[in-house]
Each structure stands twice: as C-alpha cells, then as structure tokens.
Scaffold this active site. Sequence first.
Site, PDB file in Angstrom:
ATOM      1  N   GLU A 128       0.967  -1.223  -0.005  1.00  0.00           N
ATOM      2  CA  GLU A 128       0.014   0.027   0.058  1.00  0.00           C
ATOM      3  C   GLU A 128       0.958   1.325  -0.052  1.00  0.00           C
ATOM      4  O   GLU A 128       2.069   1.259   0.111  1.00  0.00           O
ATOM      5  CB  GLU A 128      -0.946  -0.099   1.178  1.00  0.00           C
ATOM      6  CG  GLU A 128      -1.912  -0.821   0.970  1.00  0.00           C
ATOM      7  CD  GLU A 128      -3.028  -1.058   2.201  1.00  0.00           C
ATOM      8  OE1 GLU A 128      -4.077  -1.731   2.239  1.00  0.00           O
ATOM      9  OE2 GLU A 128      -2.832  -0.257   3.223  1.00  0.00           O
ATOM     10  N   HIS A 246      -8.885  10.665   3.064  1.00  0.00           N
ATOM     11  CA  HIS A 246      -8.594   9.469   2.132  1.00  0.00           C
ATOM     12  C   HIS A 246      -8.659  10.163   0.629  1.00  0.00           C
ATOM     13  O   HIS A 246      -9.792  10.557   0.241  1.00  0.00           O
ATOM     14  CB  HIS A 246      -9.433   8.342   2.219  1.00  0.00           C
ATOM     15  CG  HIS A 246      -8.943   7.208   1.807  1.00  0.00           C
ATOM     16  ND1 HIS A 246      -8.945   6.677   0.448  1.00  0.00           N
ATOM     17  CD2 HIS A 246      -8.425   6.060   2.359  1.00  0.00           C
ATOM     18  CE1 HIS A 246      -8.291   5.319   0.210  1.00  0.00           C
ATOM     19  NE2 HIS A 246      -8.147   5.042   1.422  1.00  0.00           N
ATOM     20  N   ARG A 293      -0.901   9.224   1.682  1.00  0.00           N
ATOM     21  CA  ARG A 293      -2.334   9.741   1.303  1.00  0.00           C
ATOM     22  C   ARG A 293      -2.341  11.100   1.451  1.00  0.00           C
ATOM     23  O   ARG A 293      -3.268  11.806   0.666  1.00  0.00           O
ATOM     24  CB  ARG A 293      -3.133   8.958   2.344  1.00  0.00           C
ATOM     25  CG  ARG A 293      -3.346   7.721   2.423  1.00  0.00           C
ATOM     26  CD  ARG A 293      -4.163   7.145   3.487  1.00  0.00           C
ATOM     27  NE  ARG A 293      -4.510   5.740   3.239  1.00  0.00           N
ATOM     28  CZ  ARG A 293      -5.238   5.056   4.361  1.00  0.00           C
ATOM     29  NH1 ARG A 293      -5.789   5.883   5.230  1.00  0.00           N
ATOM     30  NH2 ARG A 293      -5.299   3.805   3.957  1.00  0.00           N
ATOM     31  N   HIS A 354     -11.552  10.713   6.431  1.00  0.00           N
ATOM     32  CA  HIS A 354     -11.530   9.313   6.776  1.00  0.00           C
ATOM     33  C   HIS A 354     -10.886   8.926   8.166  1.00  0.00           C
ATOM     34  O   HIS A 354     -11.406   8.233   8.802  1.00  0.00           O
ATOM     35  CB  HIS A 354     -10.581   8.876   5.608  1.00  0.00           C
ATOM     36  CG  HIS A 354     -10.444   7.307   5.852  1.00  0.00           C
ATOM     37  ND1 HIS A 354     -11.275   6.291   6.074  1.00  0.00           N
ATOM     38  CD2 HIS A 354      -9.017   6.579   6.071  1.00  0.00           C
ATOM     39  CE1 HIS A 354     -10.821   5.360   6.363  1.00  0.00           C
ATOM     40  NE2 HIS A 354      -9.495   5.399   6.037  1.00  0.00           N
ATOM     41  N   ARG A 389      -1.093   9.550   8.890  1.00  0.00           N
ATOM     42  CA  ARG A 389      -0.857   7.943   9.109  1.00  0.00           C
ATOM     43  C   ARG A 389      -0.724   7.141   7.901  1.00  0.00           C
ATOM     44  O   ARG A 389      -1.143   7.308   6.663  1.00  0.00           O
ATOM     45  CB  ARG A 389      -2.357   7.577   9.446  1.00  0.00           C
ATOM     46  CG  ARG A 389      -2.546   5.981   9.827  1.00  0.00           C
ATOM     47  CD  ARG A 389      -3.843   5.761  10.364  1.00  0.00           C
ATOM     48  NE  ARG A 389      -4.980   5.822   9.254  1.00  0.00           N
ATOM     49  CZ  ARG A 389      -5.431   4.978   8.431  1.00  0.00           C
ATOM     50  NH1 ARG A 389      -4.844   3.740   8.661  1.00  0.00           N
ATOM     51  NH2 ARG A 389      -6.439   5.110   7.663  1.00  0.00           N
TER      52      ARG A 389
END
Length: 542
Positions: A128, A246, A293, A354, A389
């Site tokens: 990811e 997000h 992100r 998010h 994060r």
Amino acid sequence: MGNAFKHQHLEATVYDILILGAGIAGLSAAIKAAEHGHSVLILTKGAKPDGSSNYAQGGICSVTDPKDSFKLHQEDTCEAGAGLCKKNAVKILVENGPKTIDQLVKWGVKFTPAESNDANIRFDLHLEGGHSHRRILHAADLTGKEIMRALLVKIHEFPNITFLENALIADLILNKNKTRALGAKVIHQKTGEIEAIFAKVTIMATGGAGRLWFHTIDPPDACGDGIAIAARAGTAIQDVEFMQFHPTSLYAPSLKKAFLISEAVRGYGGILKNSKGEEFMNGVHPLRSLAPRDIVARAIHREMKRTGEPCMFLDVTAHNPKDTKTHFPHIYAKCLSAGVDMTKEWIPVVPAAHYMCGGVLVDTWSKTQIEGLYASGEVAATGVHGANRLASNSLLESVVFALRAVENIEKTGILKKSFRTPTIKSEKVKMTGGEHWKKRTVEAKKLMWEKCGIVRSVAGLNEGLAKLREFNSEVEAEMKKPGTKTVALLEFRNAVESSILIVKSALARKESRGLQSILDYPKMSPKLVHHNIYLKYPLENN
C-alpha cells in the site's frame, strides 16, 4: 448474536472495566481483560458492536516476511508522519506487530493465506501507499469485518463480559477533585433515560471524527463524541488538526452512502489519471500513485480545481480481470452497483474525511491525564501517526495499544482501589425532535469542509472559528434553559466542541506539515511541536 446484545437493566454495580465503544480496540481490550477474570461492561451506540473497524478494507500491517524488517516499517511510518511521529510509540507499535497478529489468529481471525509456493511466508501480503515492502495482511478486501467477526465470536466465551447496546455517552463521571474517572453517564436510546454506570477503570474506544466534515466515508458513529466528552472532563486533546482525507472514495452521487476505494487498489497497480488519461501524480512524488495519502489527496484536490472536474480516476484496467475480481470482490461489486465495471472502466474517485490522527492525549500505555481513564483506537493520540497515518497502521495501533492498556491496568493495581460512588441525579432526554439542531449539524459539517478542509487558510479558519463560537453560544443558552433536552442538541454540542478544538489546533500550527496544508504557511517548520488543546471555561472563551 443471541442474547449477548439483549438490553439488560443494570443495577448500581461497580464494574472493573467500562469500555466505551465496541470496535476492534474496545473488543480487544474486553477479551484481554476478561481473560484476566475482570468484570467488563461494553457500551455500543447501535444494536450491535459496529464502527469504522467494520469498514476497514485494506488490512493490518506487520512485519511477517523474513525479507522485511522492523527498521523499514518504522522508517516508513515516520516518513509518512512527516517527522512528527513519536518514535518510541512507533517502535512499540512495530515491534509488537507479529505477536499481535499471532494473538488475533489465536482469537480466530482468518487472514488470507500465502500461496503454498513460499514456505517462509504465512500470509498473502499486499503493498500500500508509503510502504517500502509488502506487509499488509488482509482477509480478501474486508479485513475489518473479518477481525470483528472473530472477536465477537470470541467474546461469547466470557460470561464476565456484558453488553449494553443502543447507548449514548452523555459525560464521564469524575470524583470531586476531577482527578479520577469513576465511569460514565449513559443515555438509553430506547427510553431517553440517563443512567450512571460506575467502573474502577474506563477505556474510551469511541472511534474517530470524520462525520464532522460534510464529505466523509466514515460511519455515523465517527462523529467526534469522544474528543468532546474527554475534553469536558479536562484531559488534553492533541494534534487534532491532522484529519486524514482518504484520497480515493468512490465518486457515485447515486449511492446513498460514500464508499472507500482501498489503498490496496493502488498497491495492486492502480494508476491515478484525469479525464484525459494524464497520470498527474508523475510529477508530484517519486512514488507517483503510491505516494502517502496526504500528498495524493492534495494532488487530486489540486487537479480537480485546475480542470474543473468533479472527480479524478483510478485505472486498473491493465490488469487481468479475474485477478482484480479475486483481490477485490467487495470493491468490484460495489463499483458495479454504481454502474462502473472496474475491470473495464476507470473508477471515479474523490477525497473524503477518513481518519483522525490526533485525539485524546495518552502515553504509551494508553493512559490519559486523568487517573482511571484510558483511550485506545482512533479516539486516542498515541503519537504513532504523527502528521499523517501510514496506510493500515490503524488496525494494528488499535489492538496493540488496547492490549497495553489492559496490561497497564494489571500492573498499576488500580482495580484494587475502591471509591464511594457519587449520587447522580435522575435525568432524561428526548430521543425525538430537535430539527433545528439537526440542521445546525449539517451547517457545521459544511463549515468544517469549507474552512478546515484539505487546504486551509488563516482567514478561513478564523471565519470558521467565529461561526463555531456562535453555534457554541447558542448551545450554551439552550443548555441553561429549564426542561428536557433533545439528544440532537447534545450531539450537536459534542460536534461543535470537537470542531472548535480542531480549528484551534489548526490555527496553532503555523506551518504546512503532513495533513495540515495552510496557504499562509506553505513551508514546514524546523521545529517539531505537538499542540495540546483544552476546552476553556466559560465556553464562550474557546
């Protein structure tokens, strides 16, 4: 779920541990505490345990591949966190990863196994955004749901765990000096009655705050209640300016609920494009579509502004359709329901609120500044995420620090400290009505999106804060009036108080770092600062 979620009338009992919230953090803490023989009461807003955990698609990350290392995972976490991660907390998170995975497997979680051709790897591992190595364990593309399923089955083994469903938290109960938590005042949604529930230890696991913004992929429970409730009790709130938007929620106006397109789709090889097919991430970051992100969300936001388009696109059509459907069966089905076949068409995506990276300030044992009050999961500010994060660290953080909370409760001996239960006056709230406050809630969400969104300005934040203070004054005036209050008013009060703390935190950070992008301060400061914010009294001073 049988009788476990049947409403139970509770006598004036003092529980060992009261857990506010029944997501992965709350359930993990409950099981571990019950294994030690403690009496546990779990509160959940709905008719059964739910929350953001259930919607987590991508997975949970941990070093399980021999070619991976703790050092790499720590470096990736700190890189994504834009230098603001608390390194000791990150070290604890990462080094506890493997044994936490083992604990989840022991409790019955079924992660997708690795293919049999590699004997050294137990699980199928995804890649990811922001990760330098494949380390994302998953259960197809419904990992959160699978972990919740296993934990709920496990919980039924313990007669010392009691559920109270359809319960809202009104406030924490403190001792006279406001130095120790004694439990919580709880609103029964079916009757509107407020009941005092006492416990030697209270663990807040109330989830996030994405619902404070107009565009979000979070469930209704993620409305920032925990931040406001903890702040009213007097504990510190830290780094709440860092709301993670997000980058890829499904753009489908026909759908009633927003839907997340997992980070794993980009890890699989999905490429971000504009409507002309231009890969706009190429000049933004070396990792291109796999950038962290915060960078991707801002790039999509900027490209939408530049082109005037309502969305961008994620393209996986170059991949084998069978593989795509196997990897992402749930996402494929959801896209298809919105009229998009992701094996043949580009997925339309937009950013949405998010994940809250800050929250109630805790130490590395999940302890707050108030004795007997712990916090874990998204509501807590452990410092693990810093200013942004890293994908799939959240589920790991939830379990690791929930288990550490129980370990600390065992070590400190606080369960042996008795207290006299204070008298709490009988109250009731109206569960219906309050249309004015419901409209105000929508106004506040739009305000947060416009004034405290992906890209901010000092002027916009000050305008937002002024309006929130007006809302706050209106709420306080209503709270002082005699008569029964509506639950809509109480929920709006929480939303306003949490929003004020978030905007004040954003104004205090005079730099752009991670998720905080502010036009007046476009550069990152050389100083690393964590901001502690408190609710001030009288509330008009906030």
